[in-house]
Design a protein around this motif. Sequence first.
Motif: not given
Length: 479
Positions: A434-436, A422, A408-411, A438, A457, A459-460
């Motif tokens: 920001s946005t997420y 998205k 997933a990514e957080h921007w 999934p 960015e 990433q997790s």
Amino acid sequence: MNKILPVVLSGGSGTRLWPLSREKYPKQLLPLVGTQSMLQATVARLDGVGDLAEPLLVCNEEHRFAAAEQMRLLGKRGRLLLEPVGRNTAPALTLAALWAGQQGADPVLVVMPADHVILDAPLFRAAVERAVVLAEAGMAVTFGITPDCPETGYGYIQQGPALAGDDVAHELARFVEKPDRQTAQAYLDAGDYLWNSGIFVLRASTWLAAIERCRPDIFAACHAALAGGSEDGDFVRVDPAAFAQCPADSIDYAVMERLAGGAAALPKGVVIPLAAGWSDVGAWDALWKILPKSEDGNAWRGDVLLEGCHDTLAIAGSRLVACVGLRDMVVVETADAVLVAHQTATQEVKKIVDRLKAEGRLLAQWHRKVYRPWGWYDGIDTGGRFQVKHINVNPGAALSLQMHHHRAEHWIVVSGTARVTKGDEVFLVSENQSTYIPLGVRHRLENPGIVPLEMIEVQSGSYLGEDDIVRFDDTYGRR
């Protein structure tokens, strides 16, 4: 097409200039001398030569967007002939000559490696104009560099008698391989040996006739590869399967060595001596030799402090580099690697690159900062299940519509405005917002503005490799 076509061979990897030069972003794309990259300087070097066509770059397919962007910044258009695999310089030149013939012309090709330095550009242009006249008469011309030391890292050309009616050019007598120190000194003492520059001037038809006679297998493979290819904007693509079957060989081995001594049924080989501050910048000691130096013989770039150092090269890429009491050393710092070497051992840097590859470490191929057709990203930090990137998206550019199976990514937008897709949503994200994204959701990042989009960015996930990308649509034709 105009009568003079610059052909720039940009397929090298520059492993001896690691860690600045990496396989995915090699030395010809770097500004090692001056503010222009070596590729840009090579293309600009012919400005002022009469009746000049836009250049043709022969480059690795992986470097196509970086090369195209550098051409754009230089104000040149030209064409990029893309090699899906490297096959050395003879196939590269054969593809270029065949492509020139497809345009309904028979230009004089000025063939230049993209990773050489020539300090005296006006003298080089004058030599090229002299060579063009000889090439128009059907000769195959190369430049021999007037040696100033018994260099063992270059091949040599022995010049024969002066060409009839010409007070500079000579017939080619023979090519010789890189010599040992004693032999190199003998060549220097003899006075009729020159360093092999790897620069050639000849008509497209002259090369094609010579390569077809000397290496019909290379000619046939290149002909099939180009015939099965296509053109996509400024990119000229060849058939990958056909080109993969092409034997690898250099221009020297395939043709030029056979011209020495006036081989029958082949064009006359000619060499023009050149003393124009040439270097192939093959290793760090070669770069030190051509850079401006202090009274102590030191050369440096970036944030460098030198104390009690002599004849030392120091390059700082991302932080302060302080050197104390060094002599005849090379220190090169980048964001993710540091090289320290004695100047007499710089040819051995390639062994470090080979070890990195054998250990599967990406430092041989990639910089921390990676250039993409839409901009770049810098891998700031990484851990077991996270990665942080600094991303810069050029105005009007867009990443592919994509998804990831494992992350997933957080921007977070730092400056500029992002247009985010998205799933079924499309919305804007402004500075400090920001946005997420999934895991498993289709998404796209675009810069609709006129200033660069800068963002962070995070990433997790269980796997963070660059190959975890499924592309559904891409402006740049990537899969």
